[in-house]
Design an enzyme around this catalytic site. Structure first.
Site, PDB file in Angstrom:
ATOM      1  CE  LYS A   1      -3.665  -0.291   2.594  1.00  0.00           C
ATOM      2  NZ  LYS A   1      -4.453  -0.374   3.826  1.00  0.00           N
TER       3      LYS A   1
ATOM      4  NE  ARG B   1      -6.180   4.275   5.212  1.00  0.00           N
ATOM      5  CZ  ARG B   1      -7.491   4.147   4.985  1.00  0.00           C
ATOM      6  NH1 ARG B   1      -8.017   2.961   4.861  1.00  0.00           N
ATOM      7  NH2 ARG B   1      -8.241   5.208   4.871  1.00  0.00           N
TER       8      ARG B   1
ATOM      9  N   GLY C   1      -7.747  -7.094   5.058  1.00  0.00           N
ATOM     10  CA  GLY C   1      -8.587  -7.199   6.253  1.00  0.00           C
ATOM     11  C   GLY C   1      -7.970  -7.935   7.420  1.00  0.00           C
TER      12      GLY C   1
ATOM     13  CG  MET D   1      -2.185  -7.140   9.901  1.00  0.00           C
ATOM     14  SD  MET D   1      -0.546  -6.757   9.324  1.00  0.00           S
ATOM     15  CE  MET D   1      -0.811  -6.522   7.610  1.00  0.00           C
TER      16      MET D   1
ATOM     17  NE  ARG E   1      -6.151  -4.193  -2.068  1.00  0.00           N
ATOM     18  CZ  ARG E   1      -6.645  -4.399  -0.881  1.00  0.00           C
ATOM     19  NH1 ARG E   1      -5.856  -4.416   0.169  1.00  0.00           N
ATOM     20  NH2 ARG E   1      -7.925  -4.614  -0.711  1.00  0.00           N
TER      21      ARG E   1
ATOM     22  CG  HIS F   1     -13.266 -10.992   5.361  1.00  0.00           C
ATOM     23  ND1 HIS F   1     -13.546 -12.323   5.565  1.00  0.00           N
ATOM     24  CD2 HIS F   1     -12.004 -10.808   5.789  1.00  0.00           C
ATOM     25  CE1 HIS F   1     -12.502 -12.900   6.113  1.00  0.00           C
ATOM     26  NE2 HIS F   1     -11.542 -12.004   6.258  1.00  0.00           N
TER      27      HIS F   1
ATOM     28  CB  SER G   1       7.519 -42.329 -21.157  1.00  0.00           C
ATOM     29  OG  SER G   1       6.685 -41.450 -20.444  1.00  0.00           O
TER      30      SER G   1
ATOM     31  CB  CYS H   1       3.747 -40.406 -18.504  1.00  0.00           C
ATOM     32  SG  CYS H   1       4.523 -41.967 -18.115  1.00  0.00           S
TER      33      CYS H   1
ATOM     34  CE1 TYR I   1       5.385 -38.207 -23.678  1.00  0.00           C
ATOM     35  CE2 TYR I   1       7.012 -38.180 -25.438  1.00  0.00           C
ATOM     36  CZ  TYR I   1       6.257 -38.882 -24.514  1.00  0.00           C
ATOM     37  OH  TYR I   1       6.371 -40.239 -24.423  1.00  0.00           O
TER      38      TYR I   1
HETATM   39  C1  PEP Z   1       4.722 -43.851 -13.021  1.00  0.00           C
HETATM   40  O1  PEP Z   1       5.166 -44.745 -12.331  1.00  0.00           O
HETATM   41  O2  PEP Z   1       5.101 -42.671 -12.923  1.00  0.00           O
HETATM   42  C2  PEP Z   1       3.668 -44.114 -13.995  1.00  0.00           C
HETATM   43  C3  PEP Z   1       3.289 -43.178 -14.838  1.00  0.00           C
HETATM   44  O3  PEP Z   1       3.063 -45.306 -13.942  1.00  0.00           O
HETATM   45  P1  PEP Z   1       1.994 -45.739 -12.837  1.00  0.00           P
HETATM   46  O4  PEP Z   1       1.614 -44.518 -12.071  1.00  0.00           O
HETATM   47  O5  PEP Z   1       0.873 -46.353 -13.566  1.00  0.00           O
HETATM   48  O6  PEP Z   1       2.771 -46.714 -12.028  1.00  0.00           O
END
Ligand code: PEP
Ligand code: MG
Length: 903
Positions: free
Chosen positions: A34, A109, A118, A120, A363, A479, A785, A852, A872
């Site tokens: 502020k 303030r 709100g 303080m 703000r 609030h 992966s 993944c 990815y």
């Molecule tokens: C993992 O182990 O990260 C995976 C994607 O496989 P799961 O979760 O099915 O074991």
């Protein structure tokens, strides 16, 4: 920035208007959000009442002293100098008895480096004494204003500095209103307010002694500053900081500013506004004002405020635009100037004193995730920011809030009330009327809706616990509304006809009475309150988010794919922008009720031929399911992981469960239980699963590959461009993958002939040994992966299924920085991934890398994995939009992907 006190000792006070405050983080750390903003506003020429900031340094120094020692003498000296300057600037005198015109009164303030709305304390009208009230009345020609200021000061000073219970003051005011037959304080005349003030004085004298209100205004000021410092460590502020992960060490600044009067008569007003609608982001001044009132009246809920812009007014409401068109026009100019300056939507407090507009603060506006996205995108279109800035601004962790569920509109529901749609989303749960009950029921596993007359700082714990918040009073800037929006909690405020009887444990909305524990649903998007539990449906990506994510996709170097196990999931994922499926866990296909008995019989079969025959019966269903997934992901990769879990997971453990499927499976209960016992393992996660299973029982993999190949042909015949890839789980050494690959390739050749080579074959990297052996695996893998779930489990020796028993304690005591199943471990797991990638790249391999596990949808983990060199990430469909934004942000610069707290 020019100091207002020029000494060689530490500078604690900073005048605003004199100097420059860039509003940057250093300035905010020193002057609070502020204070830094007030300096900035004064600098860019906005009408800000003059004042000065006491730095957070002073607060921290004060916190280190014993409480009773009061303000540091050096700080007091600097405050004195700053007050002298303030007198000169305003031409008014502080606490001087002679007839010198309107006295200088100040507001005191809090203002922390990170906004804590709100949480303080604030004291207004400081500087008046019993002796100067009449002088003020005479000078202003407004006796009512003088008594009003004095009674407000008494109440605030009494409750904040002297800790007199606020109920004492409320009771006196209520009695005065009743006595005079009026509904609001504004209707009390000067004489009534004088009586109220005298009753306040008597109450304070009784509670704290006759001398409790200092006759010396400088003494008042010193104590008020100390009280604001102390409120940094008050319960609400501490709970709020704990929830938002704000450091306890920051301290608060204190802003001392000349008072201006929104309660000086009918041509005066106080108001709060967002430069754009904080729920939707629509570009329209959104807020409320009250004529002839001070700022706290607007947010207190005592009087119902009126809207600022005519476009947002409902029937019967009188907008500021209509009532004070000149002040409204000045306000629009200010909004324009402020937005151009900050290049962001702001939340402002203003005051109109006798037709003149004053800006009290501004703000960065807290807003819903939806508004955040829309404002960022609109500001690109308006030329205020560029696309990169828009991508940087939106916190990927909040994208999930945008995908909030809404109620299934086709279903029967009974609307029992309506209020203001204060924070969007659908929430359903048991009625609770206290924050303690909210916490207790949530601990027992229930979902709750916190129902309150209005929320106050103490309710914050209940709001954290609740699925949604419903209040009887309070507007869009109350609030409840502000805090709920910040947390992404659905919230409905100002619900007409809502009465709460805490003692009886009942809530009445119009004609309906509910008991604590009864189910209720609220729709924070429409403001509706519904009876019972209403089914919800997931949200979709709107046009603004779509644009923002498209811009993120354009710059990102990392793709986002989805983890989806069926056609519905695949379609959903594609609609959310997934560029393929990075993980299809095929085990889920066998768990379906109509398929499980046959699969159980397969597990119990005595020969490979029988096994094959049984699985062949599943072919039509599974081929179709896969075909639909290929069609849904037409032209994009679909990575199908062959069976991973140990077989006992498919087998019933109890006689009752076995009985439920024995007939359908065509086997006896005893046979099922015997098989279950035979397959049981002490450490199933380390046991016969994944590729290991295929080494001893190859038919399941063989059939899965056949289904994939045949589904591919069917999808092609249907005109699609299927891109299946086959992934082998839980590999630890190259030999396993070599054998598995040979078998898979052979089946593919049988099914697809020359086309077999178009199906890529790869493996998961989820066993530490596989990471170490990745260079050898590269000879047999078209892609890799990282299964970061198992990789975390096996690297850290933490059971995915049981570690939650002690992990929270580990995090609480600082043994681990966070739960490694949520945010990836950066000391062992990420380095292991980097090592594996290096091993592979040291070969001639051009294999793609993905991730993944759950971490692949977590913005902080995605950032932590940036040096692995992934192509990815693949995450659950709902996390795809957040991941797209994250990878866009990552590509833009070396910026922190996480914005820890809303600034
Ligand atoms: C993992 O182990 O990260 C995976 C994607 O496989 P799961 O979760 O099915 O074991
Ligand atoms: Mg795994």
């Amino acid at each position: 920035m020019t100091p207002s006190a020029t000494t060689t000792t530490q500078q604690f006070t900073y005048a605003f208007g004199d100097g420059r405050a860039d509003g940057d983080t250093t300035m905010k750390a020193l002057l609070g959000g502020k204070g830094a903003d007030l300096c900035e506003l004064a600098r860019i020429g906005l009408p800000v009442p003059p004042g000065f900031v006491i730095s957070t340094d002073a607060c921290r120094a004060w916190q280190e002293q014993p409480v009773e020692s009061g303000l540091d003498p050096e700080l007091q000296r600097q405050v004195r100098v700053a007050m002298d300057e303030l007198e000169q600037r305003t031409g008014r005198r502080f606490g001087v008895l002679e007839d010198t015109g309107i006295p200088l009164l100040v507001s005191v303030r809090s203002g922390a480096p990170i906004s804590m709305p709100g949480m303080m304390d604030t004291i207004l009208n400081l500087g008046l004494t019993r002796d100067t009230v009449m002088a003020f009345a005479q000078a202003s020609g407004n006796e009512r204003l003088a008594w009003d200021a004095w009674r407000r000061f008494l109440q605030m000073y009494g409750s904040v500095v002297l800790a007199v219970d606020d109920h004492v003051f409320d009771a006196i005011l209520t009695a005065a209103r009743t006595e005079h037959g009026v509904v609001t304080d504004t209707e009390l005349d000067a004489a009534a307010l004088r009586d109220v003030a005298e009753a306040f004085e008597a109450a304070i004298a009784e509670a704290c002694g006759a001398e409790a209100i200092p006759a010396d205004p400088f003494e008042q000021l010193a104590r008020a500053i100390a009280a604001v410092f102390a409120s940094w460590n008050g319960e609400p502020a501490r709970v709020y900081r704990a929830h938002y992960g704000i450091s306890d060490d920051l301290g608060t600044a204190v802003n001392v500013q000349a008072m201006v009067y929104g309660n000086a008569g009918d041509t005066s007003a106080s108001g709060v506004l967002f430069t754009r609608d904080p729920a939707t982001g629509v570009r329209i001044p959104y807020g409320e004002y009250l004529a002839n009132a001070q700022g706290e009246d607007v947010v207190s809920g005592m009087r119902t405020p009126q809207p600022i812009a005519q476009a947002t007014a409902l029937d019967g409401q009188l907008s500021l635009e209509q009532l004070m068109p000149t002040a409204y026009a000045s306000l629009l100019d200010v909004i324009e100037l402020v937005e151009r300056h900050y290049r962001d939507s702001q939340d402002m407090e203003f005051c109109v004193e006798d037709g003149t507009l004053w800006m009290l603060q501004t703000r960065r506006a807290k807003r819903t995730a939806a508004a955040d996205v829309r404002i960022a995108v609109d500001m690109v279109e308006e030329g205020l920011i560029d696309r990169a800035e828009a991508i940087r601004r939106v916190d990927p962790d909040r994208i999930g809030d945008l995908l909030v569920p809404s109620f299934e509109r086709g279903t029967e529901h009974v609307a029992i009330g309506r209020g203001l749609a204060a924070s969007p989303g659908a929430a359903t749960g048991q009625v609770v009327v206290t924050w303690q009950d909210a916490e207790a029921r949530v601990r027992e596993g229930h979902s709750v809706i916190l129902v309150r007359p209005e929320t106050v700082a103490a309710d914050i714990a209940g709001m954290v616990a609740a699925a949604g918040v419903l209040t009887a009073r309070g507007g869009a800037t109350s609030h409840a509304a502000v805090v709920a929006r910040g947390m992404g909690r659905p919230c409905v405020t100002a619900c007409a006809g809502l009465h709460i009887d805490e003692a009886a444990g009942t809530v009445t909305i119009g004609a309906t009475t509910l008991r604590v524990g009864d189910p209720i649903s609220i729709d924070g998007t429409t403001g509706e309150v519904l009876l019972g539990t209403v089914p919800t449906r997931p949200a979709t990506v709107d046009g603004w988010l779509e644009r923002l994510l498209d811009w993120a996709d354009e710059v990102s170097t990392l793709q986002v794919r989805a983890n989806a196990d069926d056609a519905v999931g695949a379609r959903r994922a594609r609609a959310l922008g997934a560029r393929g499926i990075g993980l299809c866990r095929t085990e889920h296909m066998f768990f379906e009720a109509s398929r499980l008995p046959l699969f159980v019989r397969t597990i119990l079969s005595s020969s490979e031929t029988e096994e094959r025959d049984l699985l062949e019966q599943l072919s039509p269903q599974l081929e179709q399911e896969l075909e639909e997934m290929f069609v849904a992901m037409d032209g994009l990769p679909v990575t199908i992981r062959l069976l991973d879990p140990p077989l006992h997971e498919f087998l019933p453990e109890t006689a009752d469960e076995a009985r439920a499927i024995a007939a359908d499976a065509g086997v006896t209960v005893e046979e099922i239980l015997a098989a279950s016992a035979e397959h049981a393992e002490h450490n199933p996660m380390l046991g016969l699963r994944g590729v290991r299973l295929s080494m001893v029982a190859p038919v399941i993999y063989e059939m899965q590959v056949r289904w994939i190949a045949r589904a591919m042909l069917r999808a092609k015949a249907a005109g699609a461009d299927p891109r299946p890839a086959i992934m082998v789980p839980l590999v630890m050494v190259a030999e396993e993958l070599r054998v598995a690959r040979e078998r898979i390739s052979e089946v593919l050749r049988e099914e697809l002939g020359d086309d077999a080579s178009s199906v890529e074959i790869g493996t998961m990297l989820e066993v530490p040994a596989a990471c170490m052996n990745a260079g050898d695996l590269a000879a047999h893998a078209d892609f890799f992966s990282f299964g970061t779930n198992d990789l975390t489990q096996l690297t850290m020796g933490l059971s995915r299924d049981d570690a939650e028993r002690f992990l929270p304690g580990y995090v609480e005591h600082g043994l681990l920085p966070s739960d490694p199943f949520v945010h990836i471990d950066e000391r062992a797991v990420v380095p292991l991934m980097e090592l594996a990638a290096r091993h592979v790249r040291a070969t001639a391999s051009t294999a793609e890398f993905g991730a993944c596990g759950e971490h692949a949808g977590d913005p902080a983990s995605i950032a932590a994995m940036r040096d692995v060199g992934l192509d990815y990430v693949s995450c659950s469909p709902l996390r795809v939009p957040g991941a797209r934004l994250t990878v866009g942000r990552l590509a833009l610069a070396d910026l922190p992907v996480h914005r820890a707290v809303d600034d």
